[in-house]
Structures are given as C-alpha cells and as structure tokens.
Enzyme design. Structure first.
Site, PDB file in Angstrom:
ATOM      1  N   GLU A   1       0.788  -1.403  -0.142  1.00 51.72           N
ATOM      2  CA  GLU A   1      -0.034  -0.086  -0.045  1.00 51.72           C
ATOM      3  C   GLU A   1       0.637   1.289  -0.030  1.00 51.72           C
ATOM      4  OE1 GLU A   1      -3.831  -1.953   2.271  1.00 51.72           O
ATOM      5  OE2 GLU A   1      -1.970  -1.127   3.306  1.00 51.72           O
TER       6      GLU A   1
ATOM      7  N   GLY B   1     -12.912  -4.494   2.292  1.00 50.03           N
ATOM      8  CA  GLY B   1     -13.840  -5.261   1.963  1.00 50.03           C
ATOM      9  C   GLY B   1     -15.186  -4.520   1.774  1.00 50.03           C
TER      10      GLY B   1
ATOM     11  N   MET C   1      -9.127  -2.766   9.001  1.00 50.02           N
ATOM     12  CA  MET C   1      -8.550  -3.330  10.354  1.00 50.02           C
ATOM     13  C   MET C   1      -7.759  -2.165  10.956  1.00 50.02           C
ATOM     14  SD  MET C   1      -7.509  -7.223   9.413  1.00 50.02           S
ATOM     15  CE  MET C   1      -6.849  -7.448  11.113  1.00 50.02           C
ATOM     16  N   GLU C   2      -7.750  -0.935  10.203  1.00 52.86           N
ATOM     17  CA  GLU C   2      -6.898   0.184  10.930  1.00 52.86           C
ATOM     18  C   GLU C   2      -7.604   1.510  10.917  1.00 52.86           C
ATOM     19  OE1 GLU C   2      -4.766  -2.936   9.377  1.00 52.86           O
ATOM     20  OE2 GLU C   2      -5.731  -1.605   8.051  1.00 52.86           O
TER      21      GLU C   2
ATOM     22  N   ASP D   1     -12.273  -7.317  -2.012  1.00 52.37           N
ATOM     23  CA  ASP D   1     -13.115  -8.387  -1.990  1.00 52.37           C
ATOM     24  C   ASP D   1     -14.358  -7.808  -1.541  1.00 52.37           C
ATOM     25  OD1 ASP D   1     -13.260  -8.819   1.270  1.00 52.37           O
ATOM     26  OD2 ASP D   1     -11.267  -8.263   0.851  1.00 52.37           O
TER      27      ASP D   1
END
Length: 239
Positions: A20, A86, A183-184, A207
């Site tokens: 990233e 996602g 997640m962040e 996804d």
C-alpha cells in the site's frame, strides 16, 4: 472539538502493508528514513509536497501508535490512510474506491453497560468525522486518475478481524451502516480526532467481505492497492 483548516504543510500517509505504500515511497524525493516503534517513517517530498509515508503494520493498535508518532515526532497536520478493504454493499464492487465520511470501530462492544455497539466509552462522538475538504479533494482526484472505477463516500468500519462471513457482513451493514470494512482506519480516525487534526480514509475494494473474500483478496489486492496509490499521490498535489 474544533478542527484545523486544511492548508497542508505536512501530510502523514499511512498504509498497513508494504504493497500500500511501496510505490509512494518510490515516487518520493529528498527522503530521510527514521525508525520508531519498529516502523520506518519516510520523510520527504511527494509531488513537491512535504509528506511522511509509513507502513504501520496491520491492526488498530499499530495504526493508533503510528498516527501518534506522526503527530508528536513529525508534526504532521493532516493524515491520509490509504489501503484496501472489503465491500459491505452490493453496489460497491471490487476495485472501486470508498472515501470515508466517518469511521466506527465495529469490534468495540460495551453494550453490557448500556452503550451502543461501536461507541467508545468516554468519547463524545459515536463516529469520528473525516475532514470535508479532504473528502472533496479525494473525490475530485479519484475521478481524474481512476476514471474506470466508481467512487463512493460513506462510513468505514474497522476492527481487528478479517471479515469473510456473510452473516457478519449483514450485521455490520444493518447495525452500523458501513460501506466497507478493514482493520486500521477507525484507530487512525480516533487518534486524529483526539489530536484535533483532519484526516481521511481512502479504501480500494479488494473483496466483498463475504464467503468469497478469502479467494478474491489475493487476486485483487495488488490492483486495488494501485488505485489507492493513484489517488493518494494526486490528492497530495491538490492539498
């Protein structure tokens, strides 16, 4: 809590994984690398603008620590969180971009004490609002550099969990009104909020956050990350 107006002097750019941020680091000039908390902070110029680019590592603790170091040590006055996520909505497809309106930590659960799920006790907001001007700049930049994909604005949900279950996906969508999950971002948003600096989360969809996620993610991760790189470097030009 009052926010600083976005007249960027130095931006902190956080990605959880090397994929990233690697291309952004390659594009930088006049780079100085400093290691703090096992993270490499790359300070220099991106498109002629002062930035600090860093791979935080995965998860909310890493992201929160990283953001605080950017503020305390490097004096950034805004934060851009770039990466993949996602999708939680059928109209948001793999490859598309979500720009945060706000962020909620979906795994914060103090409902046993009467709080709404996602509410952090002793914090005066439920969702951490992203900076409006940064959102506008991001949307304009994305339409120019990623014309082949859709751009959405909405709530980003964060938790220390890779969501790959359709029932959990349904719950997150219905109860917290999220557009994507990762997640962040929620931790970065909280740290930015507490420090009184503007932020935005940029998420390319890798996804669909359902039973197909573990198959789709490896295939589309690289392409999704490139969309975010395109957006981030163009956004920096405009701030």
């Amino acid at each position: 809590m009052r926010r600083k107006e976005v007249k960027m002097k130095k931006a902190g750019i956080i990605g959880a994984m090397e994929i990233e941020v690697a291309r952004l680091k390659e594009m930088m000039t006049e780079v100085t690398v400093t290691e703090k908390a096992s993270m490499e902070f790359n300070e220099g110029l991106l498109n002629g603008k002062p930035v600090v680019v860093v791979r935080s590592g995965i998860g909310k603790v890493n992201a929160g620590i990283c953001t605080q170091i950017l503020v305390d040590v490097f004096g950034v006055d805004c934060v851009i969180n770039t990466g993949v996520a996602g999708s939680l909505r059928k109209e948001i497809n793999i490859g598309d971009i979500v720009i945060s309106t706000d962020a909620v930590q979906h795994d914060m659960d103090v409902t046993a004490l009467g709080y709404t799920k996602g509410q952090i006790p002793q914090i005066d907001v439920f969702a951490f609002p992203a900076d409006e001007r940064m959102r506008e700049v991001a949307a304009e930049a994305c339409r120019e550099v990623n014309p082949e994909i859709q751009v959405f604005s909405g709530r980003v949900l964060s938790g220390d969990q890779f969501v790959s279950d359709k029932e959990l996906k349904k719950t997150l969508t219905e109860t917290l009104d999220g557009c994507c999950t990762e997640m962040e971002g929620g931790a970065i948003a909280q740290a930015a909020y507490l420090n009184g600096i503007p932020y935005v989360i940029l998420r390319a969809i890798s996804d669909k956050a359902d039973d197909s996620a573990t198959m789709d993610y490896p295939e589309f991760e690289k392409k999704a990350a490139q969309h975010c790189v395109n957006l981030t470097q163009e956004m920096v030009k405009r701030l």
